[in-house]
Enzyme design. Sequence first.
Site, PDB file in Angstrom:
ATOM      1  N   LYS A  54      -4.755 -93.501  45.886  1.00 19.35           N
ATOM      2  CA  LYS A  54      -5.038 -93.255  44.466  1.00 19.35           C
ATOM      3  C   LYS A  54      -5.899 -94.371  43.870  1.00 19.35           C
ATOM      4  O   LYS A  54      -6.873 -94.117  43.157  1.00 19.35           O
ATOM      5  CB  LYS A  54      -3.698 -93.136  43.731  1.00 19.35           C
ATOM      6  CG  LYS A  54      -3.694 -93.554  42.279  1.00 19.35           C
ATOM      7  CD  LYS A  54      -2.335 -93.363  41.661  1.00 19.35           C
ATOM      8  CE  LYS A  54      -1.473 -94.594  41.571  1.00 19.35           C
ATOM      9  NZ  LYS A  54      -1.947 -95.663  40.687  1.00 19.35           N
TER      10      LYS A  54
ATOM     11  N   CYS B 105       0.051 -95.473  46.059  1.00 19.23           N
ATOM     12  CA  CYS B 105      -1.024 -96.210  45.385  1.00 19.23           C
ATOM     13  C   CYS B 105      -2.314 -96.450  46.161  1.00 19.23           C
ATOM     14  O   CYS B 105      -3.381 -96.414  45.551  1.00 19.23           O
ATOM     15  CB  CYS B 105      -0.483 -97.542  44.892  1.00 19.23           C
ATOM     16  SG  CYS B 105       0.739 -97.289  43.593  1.00 19.23           S
ATOM     17  N   PHE B 106      -2.252 -96.738  47.455  1.00 15.85           N
ATOM     18  CA  PHE B 106      -3.487 -97.136  48.137  1.00 15.85           C
ATOM     19  C   PHE B 106      -4.595 -96.089  47.955  1.00 15.85           C
ATOM     20  O   PHE B 106      -5.692 -96.407  47.500  1.00 15.85           O
ATOM     21  CB  PHE B 106      -3.229 -97.388  49.628  1.00 15.85           C
ATOM     22  CG  PHE B 106      -2.648 -98.742  49.943  1.00 15.85           C
ATOM     23  CD1 PHE B 106      -2.496 -99.704  48.953  1.00 15.85           C
ATOM     24  CD2 PHE B 106      -2.272 -99.075  51.235  1.00 15.85           C
ATOM     25  CE1 PHE B 106      -1.967-100.960  49.241  1.00 15.85           C
ATOM     26  CE2 PHE B 106      -1.742-100.327  51.531  1.00 15.85           C
ATOM     27  CZ  PHE B 106      -1.593-101.262  50.539  1.00 15.85           C
TER      28      PHE B 106
HETATM   29  N1  NAI Z   1       5.266 -97.727  43.289  1.00 16.47           N
HETATM   30  C1  NAI Z   1       4.826 -98.958  43.484  1.00 16.47           C
HETATM   31  O1  NAI Z   1       5.241 -99.625  44.425  1.00 16.47           O
HETATM   32  C2  NAI Z   1       3.829 -99.578  42.567  1.00 16.47           C
HETATM   33  C3  NAI Z   1       3.261 -98.860  41.516  1.00 16.47           C
HETATM   34  N2  NAI Z   1       2.356 -99.464  40.671  1.00 16.47           N
HETATM   35  C4  NAI Z   1       1.821 -98.739  39.516  1.00 16.47           C
HETATM   36  O2  NAI Z   1       2.846 -98.675  38.524  1.00 16.47           O
HETATM   37  C5  NAI Z   1       2.770 -97.435  37.804  1.00 16.47           C
HETATM   38  C6  NAI Z   1       4.106 -96.733  37.875  1.00 16.47           C
HETATM   39  O3  NAI Z   1       4.361 -96.420  39.225  1.00 16.47           O
HETATM   40  P1  NAI Z   1       5.794 -95.914  39.694  1.00 16.47           P
HETATM   41  O4  NAI Z   1       6.844 -96.731  39.061  1.00 16.47           O
HETATM   42  O5  NAI Z   1       5.732 -95.811  41.166  1.00 16.47           O
HETATM   43  O6  NAI Z   1       5.797 -94.438  39.044  1.00 16.47           O
HETATM   44  P2  NAI Z   1       7.029 -93.462  38.867  1.00 16.47           P
HETATM   45  O7  NAI Z   1       6.475 -92.083  38.863  1.00 16.47           O
HETATM   46  O8  NAI Z   1       8.122 -93.810  39.820  1.00 16.47           O
HETATM   47  O9  NAI Z   1       7.591 -93.809  37.400  1.00 16.47           O
HETATM   48  C7  NAI Z   1       6.900 -93.541  36.216  1.00 16.47           C
HETATM   49  C8  NAI Z   1       7.908 -93.085  35.168  1.00 16.47           C
HETATM   50  O10 NAI Z   1       7.255 -92.996  33.906  1.00 16.47           O
HETATM   51  C9  NAI Z   1       7.874 -91.938  33.175  1.00 16.47           C
HETATM   52  N3  NAI Z   1       7.007 -91.535  32.071  1.00 16.47           N
HETATM   53  C10 NAI Z   1       5.796 -90.935  32.128  1.00 16.47           C
HETATM   54  N4  NAI Z   1       5.298 -90.769  30.873  1.00 16.47           N
HETATM   55  C11 NAI Z   1       6.208 -91.273  30.018  1.00 16.47           C
HETATM   56  C12 NAI Z   1       6.260 -91.406  28.614  1.00 16.47           C
HETATM   57  N5  NAI Z   1       5.245 -90.996  27.845  1.00 16.47           N
HETATM   58  N6  NAI Z   1       7.359 -91.962  28.049  1.00 16.47           N
HETATM   59  C13 NAI Z   1       8.390 -92.391  28.822  1.00 16.47           C
HETATM   60  N7  NAI Z   1       8.385 -92.316  30.160  1.00 16.47           N
HETATM   61  C14 NAI Z   1       7.309 -91.759  30.762  1.00 16.47           C
HETATM   62  C15 NAI Z   1       8.089 -90.864  34.211  1.00 16.47           C
HETATM   63  O11 NAI Z   1       9.090 -89.941  33.790  1.00 16.47           O
HETATM   64  C16 NAI Z   1       8.517 -91.706  35.428  1.00 16.47           C
HETATM   65  O12 NAI Z   1       9.930 -91.806  35.543  1.00 16.47           O
HETATM   66  C17 NAI Z   1       1.598 -96.662  38.418  1.00 16.47           C
HETATM   67  O13 NAI Z   1       0.452 -96.906  37.648  1.00 16.47           O
HETATM   68  C18 NAI Z   1       1.438 -97.288  39.780  1.00 16.47           C
HETATM   69  O14 NAI Z   1       0.116 -97.221  40.230  1.00 16.47           O
HETATM   70  C19 NAI Z   1       2.015-100.775  40.820  1.00 16.47           C
HETATM   71  C20 NAI Z   1       2.552-101.531  41.836  1.00 16.47           C
HETATM   72  C21 NAI Z   1       3.498-100.994  42.783  1.00 16.47           C
HETATM   73  O1  UGA Z   2       0.217-100.919  44.076  1.00 14.38           O
HETATM   74  C1  UGA Z   2       1.113-100.612  44.834  1.00 14.38           C
HETATM   75  O2  UGA Z   2       1.728 -99.536  44.795  1.00 14.38           O
HETATM   76  C2  UGA Z   2       1.535-101.514  45.923  1.00 14.38           C
HETATM   77  O3  UGA Z   2       0.926-100.985  47.128  1.00 14.38           O
HETATM   78  C3  UGA Z   2       1.283-101.671  48.322  1.00 14.38           C
HETATM   79  O4  UGA Z   2       2.684-101.628  48.528  1.00 14.38           O
HETATM   80  P1  UGA Z   2       3.413-100.368  49.181  1.00 14.38           P
HETATM   81  O5  UGA Z   2       2.504 -99.194  49.162  1.00 14.38           O
HETATM   82  O6  UGA Z   2       4.722-100.245  48.521  1.00 14.38           O
HETATM   83  O7  UGA Z   2       3.707-100.786  50.695  1.00 14.38           O
HETATM   84  P2  UGA Z   2       2.847-101.552  51.806  1.00 14.38           P
HETATM   85  O8  UGA Z   2       3.752-102.470  52.511  1.00 14.38           O
HETATM   86  O9  UGA Z   2       1.598-102.102  51.275  1.00 14.38           O
HETATM   87  O10 UGA Z   2       2.504-100.382  52.822  1.00 14.38           O
HETATM   88  C4  UGA Z   2       1.599 -99.354  52.477  1.00 14.38           C
HETATM   89  C5  UGA Z   2       1.350 -98.471  53.692  1.00 14.38           C
HETATM   90  O11 UGA Z   2       0.583 -99.162  54.673  1.00 14.38           O
HETATM   91  C6  UGA Z   2       1.237 -99.110  55.938  1.00 14.38           C
HETATM   92  N1  UGA Z   2       0.928-100.359  56.671  1.00 14.38           N
HETATM   93  C7  UGA Z   2       1.170-101.564  56.111  1.00 14.38           C
HETATM   94  C8  UGA Z   2       0.857-102.722  56.785  1.00 14.38           C
HETATM   95  C9  UGA Z   2       0.272-102.658  58.052  1.00 14.38           C
HETATM   96  O12 UGA Z   2      -0.044-103.676  58.713  1.00 14.38           O
HETATM   97  N2  UGA Z   2       0.041-101.429  58.592  1.00 14.38           N
HETATM   98  C10 UGA Z   2       0.347-100.265  57.924  1.00 14.38           C
HETATM   99  O13 UGA Z   2       0.108 -99.162  58.452  1.00 14.38           O
HETATM  100  C11 UGA Z   2       2.713 -98.957  55.582  1.00 14.38           C
HETATM  101  O14 UGA Z   2       3.441 -98.424  56.653  1.00 14.38           O
HETATM  102  C12 UGA Z   2       2.628 -98.023  54.392  1.00 14.38           C
HETATM  103  O15 UGA Z   2       2.496 -96.688  54.809  1.00 14.38           O
HETATM  104  C13 UGA Z   2       0.880-103.141  48.200  1.00 14.38           C
HETATM  105  O16 UGA Z   2       1.309-103.833  49.372  1.00 14.38           O
HETATM  106  C14 UGA Z   2       1.490-103.769  46.953  1.00 14.38           C
HETATM  107  O17 UGA Z   2       1.012-105.110  46.809  1.00 14.38           O
HETATM  108  C15 UGA Z   2       1.103-102.945  45.725  1.00 14.38           C
HETATM  109  O18 UGA Z   2       1.724-103.471  44.577  1.00 14.38           O
END
Ligand code: NAI
Ligand code: UGA
EC number: 1.1.1.22
Length: 480
Positions: A275, A272-273
Amino acid sequence: MVKICCIGAGYVGGPTMAVIALKCPDIKVTVVDISTQRITAWNSDQLPIYEPGLEEIVKQCRGNNLFFSTEVEKNVADADIVFVSVNTPTKTQGLGAGKAADLTYWESAARMIADVSKSAKIVVEKSTVPVKTAEAIEKILTHNSKGINFEILSNPEFLAEGTAISDLFNPDRVLIGGRETPDGNKAVQTLKAVYAHWVPEDRIICSNLWSAELSKLAANAFLAQRISSVNAMSALCEATGADVTQVAHAIGTDSRIGSKFLNASVGFGGSCFQKDILNLVYICECSALPEAANYWKQVIKVNDYQKTRFVNRVVASMFNTVANKKVAILGFAFKKDTGDTREAPAIDVCRGLLVEKGQLRIYDPQVPPEQMRKDITMVRFDWDRNVALRSLGDDELKQVTVVHDAYEATIDAHAVCILTEWDEFKSLDFKKIYDKMQKPAFVFDGRNVVDVGKLREIGFIVYSIGKPLDAWLKDMPAVA
Ligand SMILES: NC(=O)C1=CN([C@@H]2O[C@H](COP(=O)(O)OP(=O)(O)OC[C@H]3O[C@@H](n4cnc5c(N)ncnc54)[C@H](O)[C@@H]3O)[C@@H](O)[C@H]2O)C=CC1
Ligand SMILES: O=C(O)[C@H]1O[C@H](OP(=O)(O)OP(=O)(O)OC[C@H]2O[C@@H](n3ccc(=O)[nH]c3=O)[C@H](O)[C@@H]2O)[C@H](O)[C@@H](O)[C@@H]1O
């Protein structure tokens, strides 16, 4: 019984819905996905993602009030609240390629909701989306819905991987944005009531839709910016003899700065970061704000610089060549406690070392070997110039061996690179490792996990991000 359906059973949809099901026994939660493979895994003993604490919750709730299904349309039609948690990657082609969010999955989910709905629904944006997406979704829903009422809410997710369950149990805040109309307010209150099962009311923030959407991008941009700031500082520390850990501690004790998220590293990764910042840059550019766009671009540029700097440091320290040298890679995931490798710095570091003809032996406790190979060979984009980088092929893959143990990776190696901060790397027996390595033996610590003094006593030449340089390294050419 309130029925929730979540579209997208990924890193966000899966854990978030599992926790809602656990905390709200009076709500039926169904997570749907078009990927049969993912849903099958969610219904098995081998969950599709590794997240501490998740398995126990899924086992407790699955079959009671938590369900995983590929019957997307039926479950959406049945639901009162539909979360959309599909992936929103960066566009790689066409208008905005390299920066703008690709909303293809989002749009198809929205069209499907409109097509199958027979009753009013609250549609919740859980995915991270560009500001104003709710307006586009509203248009799709209202133009296709045969008069059914939809209320759109923005409820971005702030969990971090590896700590998803504790973040969900105890969030700093839950953010809900909605239309400032009577129906909009009612929808906000409905969603608030779900979270209020376990989140204290003062931690549930309500705002307008655009503030909620933008706050998610802003939060990730600020977090990533802190890492790039401390990483930029780490380069200066190496040049001056300052120690980045000491500098981070000294500035972090200022309560206005705060001590968290100041660990210098080989670079940030994760899905995410990068993107989300590119998405922000694109929105700034489209809003005729080039200065704001350039400011945020710099956060990613510094991150790229940090990864390049690390590779150059490895190569320069080893007499300017790693050709045919064995390099142990400890850690491939983008951070500890996850098997996720999306945008992991290890990918770019490994590719850099492979281009230099290094022989890599990679170990990660969670990442499957086939995933590493896929990541190393996949097409990478230069986001700034929007061109595909040179693909790595079978020849380079022959230089890669994946092993199942950190010690095995280091046998006979010329150098060890630590690229993920797995706890187990902190307690490795480095004397044992040293004895079986080629000499001089190098450790390049991209996560500042090793005790530099101890390793130098053993005989290693150690490079640790932002730490005073080893005498050996001081004579080597400056990097990047
Ligand atoms: N990965 C993370 O830690 C975080 C992600 N986000 C955001 O949340 C969203 C989801 O991220 P992830 O869960 O990591 O993605 P992911 O790629 O792990 O999961 C998304 C899922 O949606 C499914 N999908 C796509 N189109 C579909 C459809 N039309 N109908 C049913 N299923 C469908 C895919 O098959 C996939 O399994 C993104 O927008 C991301 O930026 C927000 C906070 C944290
Ligand atoms: O939108 C998202 O996907 C998420 O992105 C990050 O979460 P995440 O990417 O899962 O993990 P982080 O702990 O934020 O680490 C991100 C990257 O930064 C690095 N990092 C983190 C902290 C730090 O002090 N230094 C550093 O290099 C980590 O090793 C990792 O590669 C944010 O922390 C979440 O709040 C957010 O929801």
